[in-house]
Design a protein around this motif. Structure first.
Motif, PDB file in Angstrom:
ATOM      1  N   UNK A 131      39.152  -9.418  47.213  1.00  0.00           N
ATOM      2  CA  UNK A 131      40.159  -9.016  46.228  1.00  0.00           C
ATOM      3  C   UNK A 131      41.526  -8.918  46.892  1.00  0.00           C
ATOM      4  N   UNK A 132      42.555  -9.345  46.129  1.00  0.00           N
ATOM      5  CA  UNK A 132      43.930  -9.286  46.609  1.00  0.00           C
ATOM      6  C   UNK A 132      44.821  -8.841  45.461  1.00  0.00           C
ATOM      7  N   UNK A 133      45.933  -8.154  45.778  1.00  0.00           N
ATOM      8  CA  UNK A 133      46.877  -7.779  44.722  1.00  0.00           C
ATOM      9  C   UNK A 133      47.515  -9.027  44.099  1.00  0.00           C
ATOM     10  N   UNK A 134      47.699  -9.000  42.795  1.00  0.00           N
ATOM     11  CA  UNK A 134      48.356 -10.106  42.090  1.00  0.00           C
ATOM     12  C   UNK A 134      49.744 -10.343  42.669  1.00  0.00           C
ATOM     13  N   UNK A 135      50.399  -9.272  43.116  1.00  0.00           N
ATOM     14  CA  UNK A 135      51.754  -9.394  43.654  1.00  0.00           C
ATOM     15  C   UNK A 135      51.819 -10.327  44.865  1.00  0.00           C
ATOM     16  N   UNK A 136      50.697 -10.563  45.555  1.00  0.00           N
ATOM     17  CA  UNK A 136      50.668 -11.506  46.673  1.00  0.00           C
ATOM     18  C   UNK A 136      50.837 -12.953  46.210  1.00  0.00           C
ATOM     19  N   UNK A 137      50.749 -13.197  44.896  1.00  0.00           N
ATOM     20  CA  UNK A 137      50.729 -14.560  44.371  1.00  0.00           C
ATOM     21  C   UNK A 137      51.874 -14.845  43.401  1.00  0.00           C
ATOM     22  N   UNK A 138      52.939 -14.071  43.484  1.00  0.00           N
ATOM     23  CA  UNK A 138      54.083 -14.312  42.604  1.00  0.00           C
ATOM     24  C   UNK A 138      54.854 -15.570  42.995  1.00  0.00           C
ATOM     25  N   UNK A 139      54.737 -15.971  44.262  1.00  0.00           N
ATOM     26  CA  UNK A 139      55.433 -17.150  44.764  1.00  0.00           C
ATOM     27  C   UNK A 139      54.396 -18.170  45.230  1.00  0.00           C
ATOM     28  N   UNK A 140      54.664 -19.451  45.001  1.00  0.00           N
ATOM     29  CA  UNK A 140      53.762 -20.511  45.453  1.00  0.00           C
ATOM     30  C   UNK A 140      54.037 -20.845  46.913  1.00  0.00           C
ATOM     31  N   UNK A 141      52.965 -20.997  47.714  1.00  0.00           N
ATOM     32  CA  UNK A 141      53.147 -21.404  49.105  1.00  0.00           C
ATOM     33  C   UNK A 141      53.523 -22.883  49.199  1.00  0.00           C
ATOM     34  N   UNK A 142      54.031 -23.293  50.336  1.00  0.00           N
ATOM     35  CA  UNK A 142      54.406 -24.679  50.585  1.00  0.00           C
ATOM     36  C   UNK A 142      53.341 -25.331  51.456  1.00  0.00           C
ATOM     37  N   UNK A 143      52.939 -26.544  51.092  1.00  0.00           N
ATOM     38  CA  UNK A 143      51.964 -27.280  51.890  1.00  0.00           C
ATOM     39  C   UNK A 143      52.481 -27.435  53.312  1.00  0.00           C
TER      40      UNK A 143
END
Length: 163
Positions: A131-143
């Motif tokens: 489980x991870x906080x949703x806030x960790x996924x507000x931005x998309x990572x770059x390949x």
């Protein structure tokens, strides 16, 4: 030729097109990131640069297309996205997921399900989950560099600060 005879081929063609084309969001209506948000998921579960997607809104079956395989590290996790990601999406749940893997110790495990419960995302790999906080996924990572990027390339750590 009677009016009925000229109308019939057009009706048949319309019928065939309508039953063979799944209902979907048109690419120019919503981006894949906006479509994720429609199902209550943050954009950051996908890396930047998704080229296109297909979504059958009646079944939730989807395919997302990246320009190539995408790998990057975030904290202690190494992630790999294939160029095509498939699954079934509905509000707060993505299942039958294929095309995303996480490296755990020395093994690459496929992420098969992502579930949202309030402010947490649960990622399942079949034998376990995290489980991870949703806030960790507000931005998309770059390949290639995840969140450790400058102009789309991995930052080179300052040697002076490392000493």
């Amino acid at each position: 030729m009677s009016p009925k005879a000229t109308l019939l081929p057009g009706l048949i063609l319309f019928f065939l097109i309508s039953i063979s084309t799944p209902s979907s969001f048109a690419a120019d209506e919503l981006t894949v990131y906006e479509a994720l948000e429609e199902y209550d998921f943050p954009v950051g579960i996908l890396p930047k640069g998704a080229l296109s997607y297909k979504l059958d809104s009646s079944t939730g079956k989807f395919s997302v297309y990246l320009n190539s395989t995408c790998t990057f590290s975030i904290d202690s996790y190494k992630l790999k996205y294939k160029s095509t990601i498939k699954g079934v999406i509905k509000t707060d749940k993505i299942s039958s997921l294929s095309g995303i893997q996480v490296k755990v110790l020395f093994l690459w495990l496929s992420i098969t399900t992502v579930t949202r419960d309030d402010d947490e995302l649960k990622f399942s790999v079949g034998i376990g989950s995290a489980n991870f906080p949703v806030s960790n996924f507000y931005e998309s990572p770059t390949c290639g560099c995840g969140f450790d990027c400058v102009n789309g390339k991995r930052k080179i750590k300052n040697l002076v600060s490392a000493l």
